[in-house]
Design a protein around this motif. Structure first.
Motif, PDB file in Angstrom:
ATOM      1  N   PHE A   1       0.843  -1.202   0.000  1.00 48.53           N
ATOM      2  CA  PHE A   1       0.000   0.000   0.000  1.00 48.53           C
ATOM      3  C   PHE A   1       0.877   1.250   0.000  1.00 48.53           C
ATOM      4  N   ALA A   2       1.957   1.241   0.791  1.00 50.56           N
ATOM      5  CA  ALA A   2       2.848   2.400   0.873  1.00 50.56           C
ATOM      6  C   ALA A   2       3.491   2.692  -0.481  1.00 50.56           C
ATOM      7  N   ALA A   3       3.855   1.650  -1.221  1.00 52.19           N
ATOM      8  CA  ALA A   3       4.449   1.834  -2.549  1.00 52.19           C
ATOM      9  C   ALA A   3       3.452   2.485  -3.509  1.00 52.19           C
ATOM     10  N   ILE A   4       2.176   2.206  -3.307  1.00 47.94           N
ATOM     11  CA  ILE A   4       1.122   2.824  -4.127  1.00 47.94           C
ATOM     12  C   ILE A   4       0.930   4.278  -3.710  1.00 47.94           C
ATOM     13  N   ILE A   5       0.799   4.498  -2.409  1.00 49.66           N
ATOM     14  CA  ILE A   5       0.572   5.844  -1.883  1.00 49.66           C
ATOM     15  C   ILE A   5       1.744   6.770  -2.200  1.00 49.66           C
ATOM     16  N   ALA A   6       2.957   6.219  -2.228  1.00 55.19           N
ATOM     17  CA  ALA A   6       4.155   7.026  -2.466  1.00 55.19           C
ATOM     18  C   ALA A   6       4.066   7.812  -3.768  1.00 55.19           C
ATOM     19  N   ILE A   7       3.396   7.249  -4.778  1.00 56.52           N
ATOM     20  CA  ILE A   7       3.295   7.964  -6.057  1.00 56.52           C
ATOM     21  C   ILE A   7       1.863   8.352  -6.402  1.00 56.52           C
ATOM     22  N   ASN A   8       0.943   8.026  -5.514  1.00 60.97           N
ATOM     23  CA  ASN A   8      -0.463   8.419  -5.662  1.00 60.97           C
ATOM     24  C   ASN A   8      -0.887   9.095  -4.364  1.00 60.97           C
ATOM     25  N   PRO A   9      -0.388  10.298  -4.096  1.00 59.44           N
ATOM     26  CA  PRO A   9      -0.617  10.922  -2.789  1.00 59.44           C
ATOM     27  C   PRO A   9      -2.082  11.241  -2.485  1.00 59.44           C
ATOM     28  N   SER A  10      -2.955  11.173  -3.478  1.00 56.96           N
ATOM     29  CA  SER A  10      -4.374  11.401  -3.186  1.00 56.96           C
ATOM     30  C   SER A  10      -5.026  10.134  -2.612  1.00 56.96           C
ATOM     31  N   TYR A  11      -4.332   9.016  -2.649  1.00 57.46           N
ATOM     32  CA  TYR A  11      -4.828   7.771  -2.056  1.00 57.46           C
ATOM     33  C   TYR A  11      -4.350   7.704  -0.617  1.00 57.46           C
ATOM     34  N   ASP A  12      -5.098   6.981   0.217  1.00 59.34           N
ATOM     35  CA  ASP A  12      -4.615   6.717   1.561  1.00 59.34           C
ATOM     36  C   ASP A  12      -4.859   5.254   1.895  1.00 59.34           C
ATOM     37  N   PHE A  13      -4.368   4.850   3.052  1.00 62.57           N
ATOM     38  CA  PHE A  13      -4.462   3.443   3.436  1.00 62.57           C
ATOM     39  C   PHE A  13      -5.909   2.963   3.470  1.00 62.57           C
ATOM     40  N   SER A  14      -6.832   3.806   3.948  1.00 61.46           N
ATOM     41  CA  SER A  14      -8.233   3.376   4.025  1.00 61.46           C
ATOM     42  C   SER A  14      -8.816   3.127   2.634  1.00 61.46           C
ATOM     43  N   ASP A  15      -8.372   3.878   1.623  1.00 61.54           N
ATOM     44  CA  ASP A  15      -8.803   3.599   0.246  1.00 61.54           C
ATOM     45  C   ASP A  15      -8.331   2.209  -0.171  1.00 61.54           C
ATOM     46  N   LEU A  16      -7.069   1.936   0.068  1.00 62.57           N
ATOM     47  CA  LEU A  16      -6.461   0.700  -0.411  1.00 62.57           C
ATOM     48  C   LEU A  16      -6.898  -0.521   0.390  1.00 62.57           C
ATOM     49  N   GLU A  17      -7.364  -0.315   1.607  1.00 63.10           N
ATOM     50  CA  GLU A  17      -7.878  -1.433   2.402  1.00 63.10           C
ATOM     51  C   GLU A  17      -9.145  -2.027   1.798  1.00 63.10           C
ATOM     52  N   ARG A  18      -9.720  -1.374   0.808  1.00 59.59           N
ATOM     53  CA  ARG A  18     -10.886  -1.921   0.109  1.00 59.59           C
ATOM     54  C   ARG A  18     -10.484  -2.937  -0.957  1.00 59.59           C
ATOM     55  N   ILE A  19      -9.207  -3.043  -1.243  1.00 58.89           N
ATOM     56  CA  ILE A  19      -8.743  -4.066  -2.180  1.00 58.89           C
ATOM     57  C   ILE A  19      -9.073  -5.428  -1.587  1.00 58.89           C
ATOM     58  N   HIS A  20      -9.522  -6.344  -2.429  1.00 59.33           N
ATOM     59  CA  HIS A  20      -9.925  -7.647  -1.905  1.00 59.33           C
ATOM     60  C   HIS A  20      -9.630  -8.761  -2.911  1.00 59.33           C
ATOM     61  N   GLY A  21      -9.861  -9.983  -2.439  1.00 60.73           N
ATOM     62  CA  GLY A  21      -9.637 -11.150  -3.279  1.00 60.73           C
ATOM     63  C   GLY A  21      -8.162 -11.334  -3.610  1.00 60.73           C
ATOM     64  N   ARG A  22      -7.922 -11.875  -4.770  1.00 55.37           N
ATOM     65  CA  ARG A  22      -6.554 -12.157  -5.219  1.00 55.37           C
ATOM     66  C   ARG A  22      -5.698 -10.894  -5.313  1.00 55.37           C
ATOM     67  N   ASP A  23      -6.343  -9.740  -5.456  1.00 53.32           N
ATOM     68  CA  ASP A  23      -5.602  -8.482  -5.526  1.00 53.32           C
ATOM     69  C   ASP A  23      -4.806  -8.222  -4.248  1.00 53.32           C
ATOM     70  N   VAL A  24      -5.303  -8.703  -3.110  1.00 51.40           N
ATOM     71  CA  VAL A  24      -4.582  -8.541  -1.847  1.00 51.40           C
ATOM     72  C   VAL A  24      -3.212  -9.210  -1.953  1.00 51.40           C
ATOM     73  N   VAL A  25      -3.192 -10.402  -2.524  1.00 57.82           N
ATOM     74  CA  VAL A  25      -1.938 -11.147  -2.657  1.00 57.82           C
ATOM     75  C   VAL A  25      -0.983 -10.430  -3.618  1.00 57.82           C
ATOM     76  N   GLU A  26      -1.531  -9.825  -4.666  1.00 61.59           N
ATOM     77  CA  GLU A  26      -0.695  -9.073  -5.609  1.00 61.59           C
ATOM     78  C   GLU A  26      -0.028  -7.891  -4.911  1.00 61.59           C
ATOM     79  N   VAL A  27      -0.794  -7.160  -4.112  1.00 63.72           N
ATOM     80  CA  VAL A  27      -0.235  -6.007  -3.388  1.00 63.72           C
ATOM     81  C   VAL A  27       0.762  -6.485  -2.338  1.00 63.72           C
ATOM     82  N   MET A  28       0.452  -7.577  -1.670  1.00 64.11           N
ATOM     83  CA  MET A  28       1.368  -8.131  -0.683  1.00 64.11           C
ATOM     84  C   MET A  28       2.709  -8.465  -1.336  1.00 64.11           C
ATOM     85  N   GLY A  29       2.673  -8.950  -2.569  1.00 64.83           N
ATOM     86  CA  GLY A  29       3.896  -9.273  -3.293  1.00 64.83           C
ATOM     87  C   GLY A  29       4.791  -8.058  -3.499  1.00 64.83           C
TER      88      GLY A  29
END
Length: 112
Positions: free
Chosen positions: A74-102
């Motif tokens: 999530f931090a790697a995403i927020i680092a270049i998308n400053p309008s996003y925050d952790f609460s936005d990205l916590e809505r990611i679900h399913g297999r996408d969670v594993v992709e972000v974890m990677g």
């Protein structure tokens, strides 16, 4: 806006799009190299909150802390998308969670 157009950025395509600021987001750019010390610390704090502060006394090796890997992604995403925050990205679900974890796992385990 962020650094969305730098060459180093990579993009993940979400299998399960999420809504951020009223817009459907199907793909998200990230750059783990842009994670700062404060962003790293915030990711760690958010991971603890998400886990309900369980096992706070235990400090697992970062290499095996899968929750931290997710929040560093999530931090790697927020680092270049400053309008996003952790609460936005916590809505990611399913297999996408594993992709972000990677993303976070590769940040922790990166070797030259």
């Amino acid at each position: 806006m962020g650094k969305e157009n730098t060459v180093k950025n990579q993009v993940i395509t979400l299998k399960n799009p999420i809504t951020i600021d009223g817009k459907e987001v199907e793909s998200i750019a990230y750059d783990a190299n842009e994670i700062t010390a404060p962003l790293f610390a915030e990711a760690e704090a958010k991971r603890k909150i998400a886990a309900g502060m369980k096992n706070v006394g235990l400090a697992p090796a970062a290499e095996f802390d899968f929750g931290l890997h997710l929040y560093l992604g999530f931090a790697a995403i927020i680092a270049i998308n400053p309008s996003y925050d952790f609460s936005d990205l916590e809505r990611i679900h399913g297999r996408d969670v594993v992709e972000v974890m990677g993303i976070g796992r590769n940040f922790i385990l990166k070797s030259e």
